[in-house]
Design a protein around this motif. Sequence first.
Motif, PDB file in Angstrom:
ATOM      1  N   ASP A  88       0.833  -1.199   0.000  1.00 17.97           N
ATOM      2  CA  ASP A  88       0.000   0.000   0.000  1.00 17.97           C
ATOM      3  C   ASP A  88       0.873   1.257   0.000  1.00 17.97           C
ATOM      4  O   ASP A  88       2.015   1.232   0.480  1.00 17.97           O
ATOM      5  CB  ASP A  88      -0.916   0.030   1.222  1.00 17.97           C
ATOM      6  CG  ASP A  88      -2.134  -0.868   1.060  1.00 17.97           C
ATOM      7  OD1 ASP A  88      -2.301  -1.460  -0.030  1.00 17.97           O
ATOM      8  OD2 ASP A  88      -2.899  -0.999   2.030  1.00 17.97           O
ATOM      9  N   GLU A  89       0.344   2.327  -0.530  1.00 20.48           N
ATOM     10  CA  GLU A  89       1.094   3.588  -0.525  1.00 20.48           C
ATOM     11  C   GLU A  89       1.445   3.970   0.911  1.00 20.48           C
ATOM     12  O   GLU A  89       0.585   3.977   1.795  1.00 20.48           O
ATOM     13  CB  GLU A  89       0.259   4.687  -1.179  1.00 20.48           C
ATOM     14  CG  GLU A  89       1.005   6.005  -1.300  1.00 20.48           C
ATOM     15  CD  GLU A  89       0.200   7.065  -2.045  1.00 20.48           C
ATOM     16  OE1 GLU A  89       0.677   8.208  -2.135  1.00 20.48           O
ATOM     17  OE2 GLU A  89      -0.913   6.740  -2.525  1.00 20.48           O
ATOM     18  N   GLY A  90       2.723   4.264   1.135  1.00 23.16           N
ATOM     19  CA  GLY A  90       3.188   4.574   2.477  1.00 23.16           C
ATOM     20  C   GLY A  90       3.395   3.361   3.349  1.00 23.16           C
ATOM     21  O   GLY A  90       3.665   3.495   4.549  1.00 23.16           O
ATOM     22  N   GLY A  91       3.279   2.158   2.758  1.00 21.68           N
ATOM     23  CA  GLY A  91       3.439   0.916   3.504  1.00 21.68           C
ATOM     24  C   GLY A  91       4.884   0.555   3.748  1.00 21.68           C
ATOM     25  O   GLY A  91       5.798   1.368   3.567  1.00 21.68           O
ATOM     26  N   HIS A  92       5.097  -0.683   4.160  1.00 19.40           N
ATOM     27  CA  HIS A  92       6.428  -1.085   4.591  1.00 19.40           C
ATOM     28  C   HIS A  92       7.477  -0.941   3.501  1.00 19.40           C
ATOM     29  O   HIS A  92       8.626  -0.562   3.778  1.00 19.40           O
ATOM     30  CB  HIS A  92       6.380  -2.529   5.090  1.00 19.40           C
ATOM     31  CG  HIS A  92       5.563  -2.698   6.324  1.00 19.40           C
ATOM     32  ND1 HIS A  92       5.300  -3.921   6.895  1.00 19.40           N
ATOM     33  CD2 HIS A  92       4.930  -1.785   7.113  1.00 19.40           C
ATOM     34  CE1 HIS A  92       4.560  -3.756   7.972  1.00 19.40           C
ATOM     35  NE2 HIS A  92       4.315  -2.484   8.123  1.00 19.40           N
ATOM     36  N   ALA A  93       7.131  -1.256   2.252  1.00 17.19           N
ATOM     37  CA  ALA A  93       8.104  -1.112   1.168  1.00 17.19           C
ATOM     38  C   ALA A  93       8.521   0.346   1.015  1.00 17.19           C
ATOM     39  O   ALA A  93       9.713   0.642   0.835  1.00 17.19           O
ATOM     40  CB  ALA A  93       7.529  -1.657  -0.135  1.00 17.19           C
ATOM     41  N   ASP A  94       7.564   1.253   1.089  1.00 19.01           N
ATOM     42  CA  ASP A  94       7.893   2.680   0.966  1.00 19.01           C
ATOM     43  C   ASP A  94       8.719   3.165   2.148  1.00 19.01           C
ATOM     44  O   ASP A  94       9.585   4.032   1.990  1.00 19.01           O
ATOM     45  CB  ASP A  94       6.612   3.509   0.869  1.00 19.01           C
ATOM     46  CG  ASP A  94       5.917   3.363  -0.470  1.00 19.01           C
ATOM     47  OD1 ASP A  94       6.540   2.833  -1.414  1.00 19.01           O
ATOM     48  OD2 ASP A  94       4.743   3.773  -0.571  1.00 19.01           O
ATOM     49  N   MET A  95       8.469   2.608   3.318  1.00 16.62           N
ATOM     50  CA  MET A  95       9.179   3.066   4.511  1.00 16.62           C
ATOM     51  C   MET A  95      10.689   2.831   4.431  1.00 16.62           C
ATOM     52  O   MET A  95      11.472   3.587   5.019  1.00 16.62           O
ATOM     53  CB  MET A  95       8.623   2.355   5.752  1.00 16.62           C
ATOM     54  CG  MET A  95       7.215   2.749   6.133  1.00 16.62           C
ATOM     55  SD  MET A  95       6.633   1.739   7.538  1.00 16.62           S
ATOM     56  CE  MET A  95       4.920   2.257   7.639  1.00 16.62           C
ATOM     57  N   ILE A  96      11.081   1.774   3.731  1.00 15.01           N
ATOM     58  CA  ILE A  96      12.510   1.420   3.722  1.00 15.01           C
ATOM     59  C   ILE A  96      13.085   1.397   2.304  1.00 15.01           C
ATOM     60  O   ILE A  96      14.129   0.782   2.068  1.00 15.01           O
ATOM     61  CB  ILE A  96      12.747   0.058   4.399  1.00 15.01           C
ATOM     62  CG1 ILE A  96      12.005  -1.056   3.666  1.00 15.01           C
ATOM     63  CG2 ILE A  96      12.326   0.115   5.862  1.00 15.01           C
ATOM     64  CD1 ILE A  96      12.390  -2.446   4.160  1.00 15.01           C
ATOM     65  N   CYS A  97      12.435   2.101   1.378  1.00 13.04           N
ATOM     66  CA  CYS A  97      12.866   2.037  -0.019  1.00 13.04           C
ATOM     67  C   CYS A  97      14.244   2.657  -0.250  1.00 13.04           C
ATOM     68  O   CYS A  97      14.845   2.429  -1.302  1.00 13.04           O
ATOM     69  CB  CYS A  97      11.831   2.693  -0.924  1.00 13.04           C
ATOM     70  SG  CYS A  97      11.596   4.463  -0.635  1.00 13.04           S
ATOM     71  N   ASP A  98      14.754   3.428   0.705  1.00 20.11           N
ATOM     72  CA  ASP A  98      16.080   4.039   0.532  1.00 20.11           C
ATOM     73  C   ASP A  98      17.200   3.198   1.143  1.00 20.11           C
ATOM     74  O   ASP A  98      18.361   3.597   1.085  1.00 20.11           O
ATOM     75  CB  ASP A  98      16.096   5.434   1.165  1.00 20.11           C
ATOM     76  CG  ASP A  98      15.815   5.416   2.655  1.00 20.11           C
ATOM     77  OD1 ASP A  98      15.074   4.515   3.114  1.00 20.11           O
ATOM     78  OD2 ASP A  98      16.327   6.300   3.377  1.00 20.11           O
ATOM     79  N   LEU A  99      16.869   2.044   1.711  1.00 19.97           N
ATOM     80  CA  LEU A  99      17.900   1.196   2.299  1.00 19.97           C
ATOM     81  C   LEU A  99      18.466   0.256   1.230  1.00 19.97           C
ATOM     82  O   LEU A  99      17.729  -0.305   0.429  1.00 19.97           O
ATOM     83  CB  LEU A  99      17.333   0.402   3.471  1.00 19.97           C
ATOM     84  CG  LEU A  99      17.035   1.248   4.719  1.00 19.97           C
ATOM     85  CD1 LEU A  99      16.276   0.435   5.753  1.00 19.97           C
ATOM     86  CD2 LEU A  99      18.316   1.806   5.322  1.00 19.97           C
TER      87      LEU A  99
END
Length: 258
Positions: free
Chosen positions: A214-225
């Motif tokens: 989901d938008e703003g979900g776990h994937a988005d939370m750590i997409c810069d790692l």
Amino acid sequence: MVGSVSVRRRVIAAHAQLSITTISVEETEHESMTAHTPANTENVGLIGQNRYKTWVKKILDLPFEDLGSTELVRMCYLSWVTAIEFAEALRVAERLYGDHAGLRNMIAGELQTTNLAFDDYHRAGDHHEFLAHFLARHGHTDELAAELGSAGTEYLDRCRELDDLTRAMSVFSREEELPRIFTRFLRSPERNWKLPLLRAYRYYLERHIALDSDEGGHADMICDLPFDDRIEPFYHARFRLYRRVPTFARSGAYDTEA
């Protein structure tokens, strides 16, 4: 209905029997690594030649649509095993990247969380505890441990052999890859999900797809790692684990396994 105390006792016994209790991660130093903070943020995300994607594709290409209810029960057990390892790896990532706000928010939604609630399961816990509860409640734990326990232990051993940074990177990549893989799990026809255990398992899969993608979900939370091809052995181990599902083993997918 099986009482919650009895269910928990069977969960604990199954952990002990299979030697797959959640381990505490030893503190180790990585003097040559910069993993404690996400350095070089202009070049984070996917790095390398994407060799690990070969194994992701092999998993996605498995014939999930051909799984019947008996094999979905097996998949539920294997998902429990992989969820135990995920919780371990996420705690490793927390130690290495504990100052990353997005990771902290993701951890709050994965470990000791109340965001999984189904039927009689309403408590804080790691996500693998949800699957353990329903496997035990519906009487599948012992029989599946006898059939699949050695495969689960082998998978966990392979993952635990990876260094801490690689395990952390596998978490970062999983938030990108797992929603697609879990979506494939759901390709089995609706008629095959009628068992009480499988209704809980389907909820688990659908909830994780939403939490991650989901938008703003776990994937988005750590997409810069960052992560790179050092995670290839992790996905190879996951692919090997699924060989214990007969439909997959017969499909030809493993005939040329490297």
